[in-house]
Structure formats: structure tokens, C-alpha cells
Design an enzyme around this catalytic site. Structure first.
Site, PDB file in Angstrom:
ATOM      1  N   ASP A 128      -8.668 -13.712  94.952  1.00  0.00           N
ATOM      2  CA  ASP A 128      -9.986 -13.336  95.446  1.00  0.00           C
ATOM      3  C   ASP A 128     -10.657 -14.541  96.109  1.00  0.00           C
ATOM      4  O   ASP A 128      -9.968 -15.380  96.689  1.00  0.00           O
ATOM      5  CB  ASP A 128     -10.827 -12.791  94.277  1.00  0.00           C
ATOM      6  CG  ASP A 128     -11.756 -11.662  94.688  1.00  0.00           C
ATOM      7  OD1 ASP A 128     -12.698 -11.943  95.444  1.00  0.00           O
ATOM      8  OD2 ASP A 128     -11.545 -10.518  94.267  1.00  0.00           O
ATOM      9  N   HIS A 142     -17.717 -12.765  94.803  1.00  0.00           N
ATOM     10  CA  HIS A 142     -16.931 -11.585  94.450  1.00  0.00           C
ATOM     11  C   HIS A 142     -15.840 -11.905  93.433  1.00  0.00           C
ATOM     12  O   HIS A 142     -15.595 -11.139  92.501  1.00  0.00           O
ATOM     13  CB  HIS A 142     -16.329 -11.027  95.738  1.00  0.00           C
ATOM     14  CG  HIS A 142     -15.624  -9.728  95.619  1.00  0.00           C
ATOM     15  ND1 HIS A 142     -14.299  -9.625  95.285  1.00  0.00           N
ATOM     16  CD2 HIS A 142     -16.051  -8.475  95.824  1.00  0.00           C
ATOM     17  CE1 HIS A 142     -13.941  -8.361  95.287  1.00  0.00           C
ATOM     18  NE2 HIS A 142     -14.983  -7.633  95.607  1.00  0.00           N
ATOM     19  N   SER A 155     -13.359  -2.486  94.382  1.00  0.00           N
ATOM     20  CA  SER A 155     -13.143  -3.834  93.855  1.00  0.00           C
ATOM     21  C   SER A 155     -13.561  -3.924  92.406  1.00  0.00           C
ATOM     22  O   SER A 155     -12.991  -4.696  91.628  1.00  0.00           O
ATOM     23  CB  SER A 155     -13.953  -4.865  94.654  1.00  0.00           C
ATOM     24  OG  SER A 155     -13.277  -5.305  95.783  1.00  0.00           O
TER      25      SER A 155
END
Length: 608
Positions: free
Chosen positions: A180, A246, A432
Site C-alpha cells: 500500500d 491509506h 479497500s
């Protein structure tokens, strides 16, 4: 040719928890990334692999000659007066044996198509593709007025029943790699971090190139999230957006520390989290992501120290347009990870479209996760289709009586560009957020299996148990938007992991009786058996109906495989037939294999 995007599946709101929520300032909004975020990015690198033993596999000089010849032959696709001739440099090898090649400038779409078409005429070529961007899956609305609540772990019917799983496992000893944006040393995550790596190799080596890394260097051992904000100085990214944090949000869902009296509990709160940074400004390149998969699984990547603590689970909450069959570099890396016993969990994507047109969500062997909301139904943004393995909470922001329940809350930061390290919680929605729920449960399953004295589950067993234990949707998706076997049930999956698993079980076919409702993903198979008496004149084995594409393989006395079988039927679609005249008496086995995802297929055996 459109650039493929890998994007984080979420929009976000951040609330700093340094003050009581009752007195908190209005939450800051995270501007979502536009859907066409990287359409201005011109790919400048190619991933090329020639078959083992061929001349072009033996040296870069041969490869460069072939590239120059292909470029010359394809040059007519672009105006010679306005486009400089191409020159190529081999940068390095990839973890799977391909070569990463850099062109002297960005490739125009028609030019890239012509160049690849010319390369692919060579029978010695295994594959050639652009080194495209993959980005975080955003483009979702924000709801700024949400306090924190983990309905996704506890809500009956819509949550994952985490408490029932925690009675048996907290994920102790299992390493989950999160590929990520990297991680932040959040107070509720730092204790569970094991060393990862920053695999981003492109860091803006000239003024006309996107600085994906944003940290001033290439690959190194520092997987800290440097921020993935975009602004007017980054025209390749398609617009302005704040840093998402994120990777930290995803990591928190997997393995935020539990029982420490602060913030949230991760799904597998005693597992270890390995951050592998592959996404930065504008997203991330396929070559970096593919190498990261191999590295996380314990494979060797030139120029990078080997991973001392390989993962048992890989989570990729990223994706982009384009079917995986056109993304050989990613599929090859996934195949390597699976061969090492690593379960690969991926987000389905947020385009409200069929997952078959996205990668890595449509790759063979992965656990593809769709998103569901607090109402126990499909999240409006979630990709769907036969390739979805199962669904998990991803939020909805448009369903639920209490707006608190519309988001997935996890760890983050309130910084809009660089991190402030204020230990914030952030609310996000997207596939996600669904994917790390499943990755965390896989860690619980592996720890439970070993704790019960069993061997670690294989990736195929993981998929089998996740499918078979999924709970029904409270609000069933429409027939045109299938969302897999149901909603993740952590308690049931962990209990199943502790029990005996029947290896490759065969369903008995009764002659003349149709077996309906056969469903599976791409590359998955279903096994059947039928008894043939002595003196039989013929045996007919058929599949028909439903949607997707399957093939049939049959053998007498042993379970058939794609490599070893006696009869087969491999036509396009689901209408397959195998006819055996004067069959040997005894047990015949039939294997139905999904060439693509399949659903509602019927199987029939008739012996006469």
C-alpha cells in the site's frame, strides 16, 4: 491505450482524538481522487520477458536490438515530425525473470500499441506489457460527521462476528504484508509492525516525470508513508487531493493492537503487520507491485535484501482497469506467492462494474473481496461479478439509520500533505476497507489451525473455507451483481480452520439426476464421482446452463487434473460433454474447472 490505475478503495474523514469528541473541531475532508486520475501519464517503461532458453532471454544486447527494431517498424504509428525516435535502456531484472526497460521518453498510446504488437509477433516472447500506474481506489463521497464505531466487527448479520473468532484466535504469530502507501508509527499500530520495505523505484529523476515516491530516493528499507497528496505540480495525477494515509488505515483494520485501552482493535490484533510501500503520488507501477508481491512472499528481488520474515498473507487494497489476463507480470508474481503457500487477498474495486475487467481483482488464485454496508447488502460502489470470492464490510455512506454506521473506522493522520503523527482515527469507505477484514480473518484462521495442531492452510483451503462459511446477505444482491458466497463470517471461518478438512472432496453424481447451482471463481474446480456398473455401454458427463466458462476433465480410478486426465471437454462457455463408450466398471471422476468465474452451472452424469 488507456493507462491502468491501481487505486485505494476509499474516501476519508479524519478526527484527531487528542480532545474529547464532544468538543472536537469539524472533521477534515479528504478530497477523493478523480476517476481518470492518471490519464495524462505517459508510460515510459516496459516489462518484457522472453521464453527460457531463447536467444533474447540470454542477454540485454539482444533484447535492446529487438526493441530498437520493433520501434523502427512501429514508428509509422506516430508522426515522425513531432515524436523523437525511441531509445531504450535495460534498468534491471524483475523478481520473476523479466527485464524492466526504460524508453527515452513517454510513449504515446498509438505508439505503445504498435510497439507491443510488433514485439508480440515474436514466438519466443513470453509477454510484453507497459509498466503502468496502479493507484488507490478513491472516487467516493465523504461524510464529515462520524464518530468512531466498529460495527463492521460486531453488528449481527452485517459485521464479521469477530468476537466468536477471538474466542479461539487473535492471529498470534502470523505475518500479514500490506502492499500500500506505507505506514505511520501510529500509537495503536507500532507494536505490531515488523520490518517492511519501500519498493517504489521511480522517484522523479527529471522535471518532466512524476515523482511517485515523494521521498527523494528509490527502493530502501524505510516503508514510512511519505504522503500521497497531489497538486498542480503533478499533472500526471489528474487533480488535487490530500494525503490519504491509506496504508495505515488498511493496516489498522488488519492488526491494530488490541487490549491496550486506546483507539480500535484490529481483526487479528496479535498478528504482525509488514508494510510494503508500493503506492505514492499518482499511484504505483506494476513492476514495483509485482516485485513487492514476490518479496513479501519470501522470493528474491535483485538489489533488495531478502525478506527475513516472509508473510503468510498478502493484502492488496489497490487495483486498476484491465483484465488480469493482460497483466502477466502481476499474475506471475501472484502465482509465485501462492506456490509459497501465501494467501493473496485483493480488493474488488469501486467502479460498480464487473470485476473481470480489473487487475489484480480478476487474477487467478486470489481472494477477491467485494464491499457490503451496515444494511447487509452490496455497497453501491462495489465491483461485482463471478470473480468475487466473498464480501466484507466496506461501508456505504448512503445506507443505515445512524450515520456513524456508514463508514469503516481505522488508523490515520490529520495531515493533508505530510504526517503530523497525531494518532488520528479516519473514517473511510471502499473495497479497500473490505479486503483487510478478510486478510485479518485469514491470519486468525492460520493461527487457529496451527494452534489446533494442524498444518497451515493452503491458499486453496483458505478460499474453500471462506466461501463455505460465509453468512447470507441480509439484503441479497441482484442476480446481475453477484457478490460472491456471502458476507465474511470470522467466527465460522476460524472454527472450520480448526477442524479436519476434506482434501479435494468429490460430490457423488446419481445417474440421470441433474446437480444444479455449481459456482466458483476463475481457476477453481469442483470434483464429482459416479459409479459405473459392469457391462455398461456408455457414460455421459455433461455441464450446462448458468453463466461463465468452464471445462471438464475425466479419469477412471483417479482424480483428474489439468495436467493428467484421460478425457476432456474445453469448449468456450458452459456446455461441455464427455462421452465414454464401453466404460471400465468402477469409479469415474469428473473435474469441472472455471476458465473464468462461473455460477448456476448444472452437472449431469448418465451411465447406460
Amino acid at each position: 491505450m488507456k493507462n491502468k490505475l491501481r487505486t485505494l478503495c476509499s474516501a476519508a474523514v479524519a478526527i484527531g482524538l487528542a480532545v474529547p469528541l464532544a468538543n472536537a473541531a469539524p472533521p477534515m475532508l479528504r478530497k477523493p481522487l478523480p476517476a481518470d486520475a492518471a490519464t495524462a501519464f505517459a508510460p515510459q517503461q516496459l516489462i518484457v520477458k522472453y521464453k527460457a532458453g531463447t536467444r533474447l532471454a540470454k542477454g540485454d544486447a539482444y533484447l535492446l536490438d529487438r526493441l530498437q527494431a520493433a520501434a523502427a517498424l512501429s514508428r509509422s504509428a506516430s508522426p515522425a515530425a513531432t515524436v523523437a525516435p525511441l531509445r531504450f535502456t535495460v534498468l534491471r531484472g524483475t523478481a520473476t525473470g523479466a527485464r524492466l526497460v526504460r524508453a527515452s521518453r513517454g510513449l504515446q498510446a498509438t505508439e505503445a500499441d504498435a510497439l507491443l504488437a510488433e514485439l508480440r509477433r515474436d514466438p519466443d516472447l513470453q509477454y510484453a506489457q507497459l509498466d503502468t500506474l496502479k493507484q488507490r481506489l478513491d472516487s467516493l463521497p465523504n461524510d464529515p460527521e462520524l464518530p468512531t464505531r466498529q460495527w463492521d466487527l460486531t453488528q449481527p448479520g452485517a459485521g464479521i462476528a469477530a468476537a466468536a473468532a477471538w474466542d479461539h484466535s487473535q492471529g498470534d504469530g502470523v505475518i500479514v504484508a500490506v502492499l500500500d502507501t506505507g505506514y505511520l508509527p501510529h500509537r495503536d499500530l507500532a507494536a505490531n509492525i515488523v520490518p517492511g520495505y519501500d519498493m517504489i523505484g521511480w522517484y522523479g529523476q527529471s522535471n518532466d516525470e512524476p515523482d511517485i515516491a515523494g521521498d527523494g530516493d528509490g527502493r530502501d528499507a524505510d516503508a514510512t508513508d511519505a504522503g500521497d497528496w497531489t497538486d498542480a505540480s503533478m499533472p500526471w495525477c489528474g487533480g488535487n487531493s490530500d494525503s490519504s494515509w491509506h496504508g495505515t488505515h488498511v493496516a489498522g483494520t488488519v492488526a491494530a493492537v488490541g487490549n491496550n485501552g486506546v483507539d480500535i482493535a484490529g481483526v487479528a490484533y496479535q498478528a504482525k503487520l509488514q508494510p510494503v510501500r508500493v503506492l505514492g503520488h499518482c499511484g504505483g507501477l506494476t513492476s514495483d507491485i509485482a516485485d513487492a508481491i514476490v518479496w513479501a512472499a519470501g522470493g528474491h528481488v535483485d538489489g533488495v535484501p531478502d525478506n527475513a520474515t516472509p508473510a503468510e498473507v498478502i493484502n492488496m487494497s489497490l487495483g486498476g482497469s484491465g483484465a488480469c489476463k493482460e497483466d502477466s507480470a502481476t499474475q506471475e508474481a501472484i502465482d509465485f506467492a501462492i506456490s509459497r503457500g501465501v494467501a493473496v487477498v485483493v480488493a474488488a474495486g469501486n467502479s460498480s462494474a464487473d470485476v473481470k475487467n480489473f487487475s489484480p481483482a480478476s487474477c487467478n488464485g486470489v481472494v477477491t473481496v467485494g464491499a457490503s454496508g451496515v444494511n447487509g447488502g452490496r455497497s453501491y460502489f462495489s465491483n461485482y461479478g463471478l470473480g468475487v470470492t466473498l464480501s466484507a464490510p466496506g461501508g456505504n455512506a448512503s445506507a443505515g439509520n445512524d450515520p456513524v454506521d456508514r463508514w469503516i473506522w481505522s488508523l490515520g493522520d490529520s495531515g493533508t500533505t505530510v504526517a503530523t503523527n497525531d494518532n488520528a482515527l479516519i473514517g473511510m469507505i471502499g473495497t479497500s476497507q473490505a479486503s483487510p477484514h478478510v486478510a485479518g480473518v485469514v491470519a486468525l484462521m492460520q493461527a487457529a489451525a496451527v494452534g489446533a495442531g494442524r498444518a497451515p492452510l493452503t491458499p486453496a483451503q483458505v478460499t474453500q473455507l471462506l466461501r463455505s462459511t460465509a453468512q447470507p446477505f441480509l439484503l441479497a444482491p441482484s442476480p446481475t451483481t453477484p457478490m460472491g458466497a456471502g458476507i465474511l463470517d470470522a467466527g465460522a471461518a476460524v472454527k472450520a480452520a480448526m477442524e479436519d478438512i476434506v482434501e479435494d472432496p468429490a460430490t457423488v453424481l446419481v445417474s440421470g439426476k441433474v446437480l444444479t447451482g455449481q459456482t466458483g471463481g476463475a481457476g477453481e474446480s469442483r470434483l464429482y464421482q459416479i459409479e459405473v456398473p459392469s457391462g455398461g455401454r456408455s457414460l455421459q458427463l455433461r455441464s450446462f446452463g448458468g453463466v461463465g466458462d468452464v471445462s471438464l476433465y475425466a479419469s477412471f480410478g483417479e482424480k483428474p487434473s489439468l495436467e493428467k486426465h484421460q478425457r476432456k471437454s474445453v469448449k468456450p462457455g458452459n456446455s461441455e460433454a464427455i462421452v465414454v463408450n464401453l466404460p471400465t466398471a468402477g469409479t469415474w471422476y469428473l473435474r469441472l474447472v472455471g476458465e473464468q468465474g462461473f455460477s448456476g452451472v448444472s452437472v449431469l452424469g448418465v451411465q447406460q
